[in-house]
Design a protein around this motif. Structure first.
Motif, PDB file in Angstrom:
ATOM      1  N   PHE A   1      17.420  49.931  52.122  1.00 53.04           N
ATOM      2  CA  PHE A   1      17.815  49.563  53.908  1.00 53.04           C
ATOM      3  C   PHE A   1      16.481  48.963  54.496  1.00 53.04           C
ATOM      4  CE2 PHE A   1      20.901  53.054  53.836  1.00 53.04           C
ATOM      5  CZ  PHE A   1      21.746  52.417  54.435  1.00 53.04           C
ATOM      6  N   LEU A   2      15.325  49.134  54.070  1.00 54.87           N
ATOM      7  CA  LEU A   2      14.017  48.630  54.754  1.00 54.87           C
ATOM      8  C   LEU A   2      13.469  47.492  53.990  1.00 54.87           C
ATOM      9  CD1 LEU A   2      12.576  51.981  55.885  1.00 54.87           C
ATOM     10  CD2 LEU A   2      14.143  50.405  57.085  1.00 54.87           C
ATOM     11  N   ASN A   3      13.543  47.029  52.874  1.00 50.85           N
ATOM     12  CA  ASN A   3      12.948  46.248  52.336  1.00 50.85           C
ATOM     13  C   ASN A   3      13.850  45.201  51.728  1.00 50.85           C
ATOM     14  OD1 ASN A   3      11.477  44.560  50.457  1.00 50.85           O
ATOM     15  ND2 ASN A   3       9.622  46.256  50.468  1.00 50.85           N
ATOM     16  N   SER A   4      13.765  43.686  52.368  1.00 51.41           N
ATOM     17  CA  SER A   4      14.706  42.841  52.039  1.00 51.41           C
ATOM     18  C   SER A   4      14.550  42.111  50.506  1.00 51.41           C
ATOM     19  CB  SER A   4      14.519  41.563  53.089  1.00 51.41           C
ATOM     20  OG  SER A   4      13.439  41.065  52.907  1.00 51.41           O
ATOM     21  N   LYS A   5      13.164  42.142  50.279  1.00 49.24           N
ATOM     22  CA  LYS A   5      12.974  41.593  48.839  1.00 49.24           C
ATOM     23  C   LYS A   5      13.537  42.685  47.742  1.00 49.24           C
ATOM     24  CE  LYS A   5       8.888  38.844  49.532  1.00 49.24           C
ATOM     25  NZ  LYS A   5       7.509  38.638  49.021  1.00 49.24           N
ATOM     26  N   PHE A   6      13.490  44.086  48.025  1.00 50.83           N
ATOM     27  CA  PHE A   6      14.063  45.111  47.205  1.00 50.83           C
ATOM     28  C   PHE A   6      15.652  44.706  46.894  1.00 50.83           C
ATOM     29  CE2 PHE A   6      16.095  49.239  46.026  1.00 50.83           C
ATOM     30  CZ  PHE A   6      15.403  49.187  44.936  1.00 50.83           C
ATOM     31  N   ARG A   7      16.024  44.607  48.217  1.00 51.71           N
ATOM     32  CA  ARG A   7      17.613  44.295  48.226  1.00 51.71           C
ATOM     33  C   ARG A   7      18.029  43.134  47.327  1.00 51.71           C
ATOM     34  NH1 ARG A   7      16.949  45.623  53.724  1.00 51.71           N
ATOM     35  NH2 ARG A   7      17.184  43.413  54.288  1.00 51.71           N
ATOM     36  N   THR A   8      17.349  42.122  47.439  1.00 48.35           N
ATOM     37  CA  THR A   8      17.606  40.874  46.842  1.00 48.35           C
ATOM     38  C   THR A   8      17.357  41.143  45.392  1.00 48.35           C
ATOM     39  OG1 THR A   8      16.840  39.405  48.470  1.00 48.35           O
ATOM     40  CG2 THR A   8      16.833  38.298  46.360  1.00 48.35           C
ATOM     41  N   GLU A   9      16.341  41.688  44.874  1.00 48.07           N
ATOM     42  CA  GLU A   9      16.175  42.012  43.358  1.00 48.07           C
ATOM     43  C   GLU A   9      17.180  42.948  42.849  1.00 48.07           C
ATOM     44  OE1 GLU A   9      14.133  40.381  41.391  1.00 48.07           O
ATOM     45  OE2 GLU A   9      13.033  39.131  42.832  1.00 48.07           O
ATOM     46  N   PHE A  10      17.620  43.822  43.791  1.00 51.11           N
ATOM     47  CA  PHE A  10      18.662  45.093  43.162  1.00 51.11           C
ATOM     48  C   PHE A  10      19.947  44.231  43.124  1.00 51.11           C
ATOM     49  CE2 PHE A  10      21.616  48.224  44.066  1.00 51.11           C
ATOM     50  CZ  PHE A  10      21.261  48.937  43.393  1.00 51.11           C
ATOM     51  N   ARG A  11      20.092  43.415  44.054  1.00 51.24           N
ATOM     52  CA  ARG A  11      21.515  42.646  43.603  1.00 51.24           C
ATOM     53  C   ARG A  11      21.353  41.895  42.522  1.00 51.24           C
ATOM     54  NH1 ARG A  11      21.172  41.856  49.588  1.00 51.24           N
ATOM     55  NH2 ARG A  11      20.380  39.971  49.454  1.00 51.24           N
ATOM     56  N   ILE A  12      20.153  41.085  42.198  1.00 54.24           N
ATOM     57  CA  ILE A  12      20.212  40.354  40.967  1.00 54.24           C
ATOM     58  C   ILE A  12      20.217  41.249  39.729  1.00 54.24           C
ATOM     59  CG2 ILE A  12      18.514  39.084  39.477  1.00 54.24           C
ATOM     60  CD1 ILE A  12      17.366  38.104  42.024  1.00 54.24           C
ATOM     61  N   LEU A  13      19.682  42.251  39.959  1.00 53.07           N
ATOM     62  CA  LEU A  13      19.695  43.556  38.896  1.00 53.07           C
ATOM     63  C   LEU A  13      21.088  43.915  38.580  1.00 53.07           C
ATOM     64  CD1 LEU A  13      18.184  45.198  36.698  1.00 53.07           C
ATOM     65  CD2 LEU A  13      17.830  46.798  38.476  1.00 53.07           C
ATOM     66  N   LEU A  14      21.909  43.942  39.661  1.00 48.18           N
ATOM     67  CA  LEU A  14      23.295  44.677  39.557  1.00 48.18           C
ATOM     68  C   LEU A  14      24.077  43.434  38.990  1.00 48.18           C
ATOM     69  CD1 LEU A  14      24.598  47.313  40.284  1.00 48.18           C
ATOM     70  CD2 LEU A  14      25.110  46.082  42.637  1.00 48.18           C
ATOM     71  N   ASN A  15      24.094  42.249  39.263  1.00 49.19           N
ATOM     72  CA  ASN A  15      24.744  40.998  38.756  1.00 49.19           C
ATOM     73  C   ASN A  15      24.381  41.087  37.332  1.00 49.19           C
ATOM     74  OD1 ASN A  15      25.847  40.745  41.436  1.00 49.19           O
ATOM     75  ND2 ASN A  15      24.320  39.001  42.037  1.00 49.19           N
ATOM     76  N   LEU A  16      23.169  41.405  37.158  1.00 48.99           N
ATOM     77  CA  LEU A  16      22.920  41.182  35.556  1.00 48.99           C
ATOM     78  C   LEU A  16      23.714  42.183  34.727  1.00 48.99           C
ATOM     79  CD1 LEU A  16      21.111  39.550  33.384  1.00 48.99           C
ATOM     80  CD2 LEU A  16      19.447  41.300  33.970  1.00 48.99           C
ATOM     81  N   ILE A  17      23.760  43.263  35.346  1.00 47.90           N
ATOM     82  CA  ILE A  17      24.224  44.563  34.395  1.00 47.90           C
ATOM     83  C   ILE A  17      25.751  44.291  34.367  1.00 47.90           C
ATOM     84  CG2 ILE A  17      24.809  46.795  34.564  1.00 47.90           C
ATOM     85  CD1 ILE A  17      21.979  47.352  35.848  1.00 47.90           C
ATOM     86  N   LEU A  18      26.329  43.707  35.774  1.00 46.76           N
ATOM     87  CA  LEU A  18      27.739  43.582  35.444  1.00 46.76           C
ATOM     88  C   LEU A  18      28.304  42.493  34.595  1.00 46.76           C
ATOM     89  CD1 LEU A  18      28.647  43.898  39.560  1.00 46.76           C
ATOM     90  CD2 LEU A  18      29.076  45.670  37.665  1.00 46.76           C
ATOM     91  N   ALA A  19      27.427  41.250  34.593  1.00 46.00           N
ATOM     92  CA  ALA A  19      27.614  40.108  33.659  1.00 46.00           C
ATOM     93  C   ALA A  19      27.520  40.721  32.254  1.00 46.00           C
ATOM     94  CB  ALA A  19      26.663  39.072  34.112  1.00 46.00           C
ATOM     95  N   ARG A  20      26.528  41.447  31.781  1.00 47.65           N
ATOM     96  CA  ARG A  20      26.586  41.905  30.468  1.00 47.65           C
ATOM     97  C   ARG A  20      27.590  42.749  30.079  1.00 47.65           C
ATOM     98  NH1 ARG A  20      20.070  43.313  29.451  1.00 47.65           N
ATOM     99  NH2 ARG A  20      19.363  40.929  29.578  1.00 47.65           N
ATOM    100  N   THR A  21      28.050  43.693  31.191  1.00 50.50           N
ATOM    101  CA  THR A  21      29.171  44.542  30.887  1.00 50.50           C
ATOM    102  C   THR A  21      30.429  43.873  30.358  1.00 50.50           C
ATOM    103  OG1 THR A  21      28.115  46.165  32.170  1.00 50.50           O
ATOM    104  CG2 THR A  21      30.486  46.290  31.630  1.00 50.50           C
ATOM    105  N   ASN A  22      30.664  42.711  31.499  1.00 47.26           N
ATOM    106  CA  ASN A  22      31.922  41.882  31.153  1.00 47.26           C
ATOM    107  C   ASN A  22      31.627  40.924  29.961  1.00 47.26           C
ATOM    108  OD1 ASN A  22      32.805  42.606  33.519  1.00 47.26           O
ATOM    109  ND2 ASN A  22      31.766  41.038  34.879  1.00 47.26           N
TER     110      ASN A  22
END
Length: 351
Positions: free
Chosen positions: A311-332
């Motif tokens: 909620f409070l750290n924009s850089k964390f949100r950005t990195e978390f989205r990148i991490l989530l996309n990476l996990i989803l891409a590997r799963t697919n």
């Protein structure tokens, strides 16, 4: 632990099963929070430890997440075990291990948050003085883990499942740490020290916020008076500089983490103190539906911190989205690979 005859043990098992319904909401709550805590803290360790710029506060946050994920991986499963066998708790070793791990992580969180508040105070309020070096930060982190483990030693020493007689005459055997007289004094002392630590932390953060606001005001006034260009800029909506914005985000993040810690630990210790005096010998009743959930408020400390970062750290949100996309891409990709192998196998069989 006093020995109980086979008849008493059978009665304990039956009584524990009959009262199990009171603990179901707490078990559901744990089941919901466990995956959130594991995935969230693993993400914090990866992002703050390896993705974001290395700094003392990021090191402390990473190690705080390490403590939290230990609570999730060890403390919560052992709490499952305790809740399933709450009135018929059989294991001395499990009672001691759960007490040690839970309190060590609790103490570690408090000391680490205190260390962060001191680092923030030095960084913001004493910016012209000597700062905490990276080497000192690592030494402080190691000291926090060592001292936390040392201060949690009374739990494995004194914690044992003991037989208690309820007001209705039922004999139960439970692992509840604050019921032993030695651990009662330990919990009271810890609670008093904890409140003192929380007060010290929030005083430091109040000074940090006050200094940060004064610095921003002074910077804007000096910029407006320095040159004609600055005066022109002052007539437009001002935007905080990236460094100031990041500092503000960091300060808000660690302050709210401290608030979450206070919110999660103060209620459970207050309830423990009260139940020791009034309700620990009462038989199960509908109030236990709520009490068993409130007893689990300690897990909010080790599971909700990643939500605060999000909620409070924009850089964390950005990195978390990148991490989530990476996990989803590997799963697919894995799914496509398996599908391709399955098609190839089917074609070979047809031939």
């Amino acid at each position: 632990m006093p020995s109980l005859n086979s008849t008493t043990l059978e009665q304990l098992a039956e009584f524990n099963l009959d009262s199990f319904r009171y603990r179901i909401p707490a078990l559901v709550f744990l089941s919901f929070m466990l995956p959130l805590g594991i995935f969230g803290n693993a993400s914090v360790i990866y992002i703050y430890g390896f993705r974001l710029k290395q700094s003392n506060v990021h090191l402390f946050i990473t190690l705080l997440a390490v403590s939290d994920i230990i609570s999730c991986l060890i403390g919560i499963p052992m709490e499952y075990y305790r809740l399933f066998l709450f009135y018929n708790y059989p294991s001395i070793a499990a009672c001691k291990v759960e007490g040690f791990v839970t309190f060590a992580c609790y103490i570690c969180s408090a000391l680490m948050l205190l260390t962060i508040s001191i680092e923030r105070y030095v960084k913001v309020c004493r910016s012209m003085g000597t700062q905490v070096s990276r080497k000192i930060a690592k030494i402080l982190s190691g000291a926090v883990f060592f001292v936390s483990s040392l201060l949690a030693v009374p739990l494995p020493v004194f914690a044992d499942p003991h037989a208690y007689t309820l007001d209705d005459g039922t004999v139960v055997q439970t692992c509840t740490f604050h019921l032993e007289i030695e651990l009662w004094f330990y919990c009271v002392t810890y609670f008093i020290v904890l409140l003192s630590v929380l007060v010290a932390m929030f005083i430091l953060y109040w000074r940090v916020l006050k200094t940060a606001r004064s610095h921003v005001t002074w910077t804007l006034q000096r910029r407006a008076q320095s040159s004609v260009e600055a005066i022109v800029d002052a007539t437009q909506p001002s935007k905080p500089e990236s460094g100031t914005k990041q500092l503000s985000q960091t300060n808000r993040t660690v302050i709210w983490i401290s608030v979450v810690y206070a919110t999660s630990c103060v209620p459970i210790f207050t309830i423990a103190m009260v139940t020791k005096l009034f309700t620990h010998l009462k038989p199960p009743n509908p109030l236990d539906y709520l009490l068993f959930i409130l007893y689990q408020s300690w897990i909010l400390n080790c599971t909700l911190n990643p939500v605060v970062y999000g909620f409070l750290n924009s850089k964390f949100r950005t990195e978390f989205r990148i991490l989530l996309n990476l996990i989803l891409a590997r799963t697919n990709f894995s799914s496509v690979e398996k599908s391709g192998e399955s098609n190839q196998t089917g074609s070979s069989t047809t031939r």
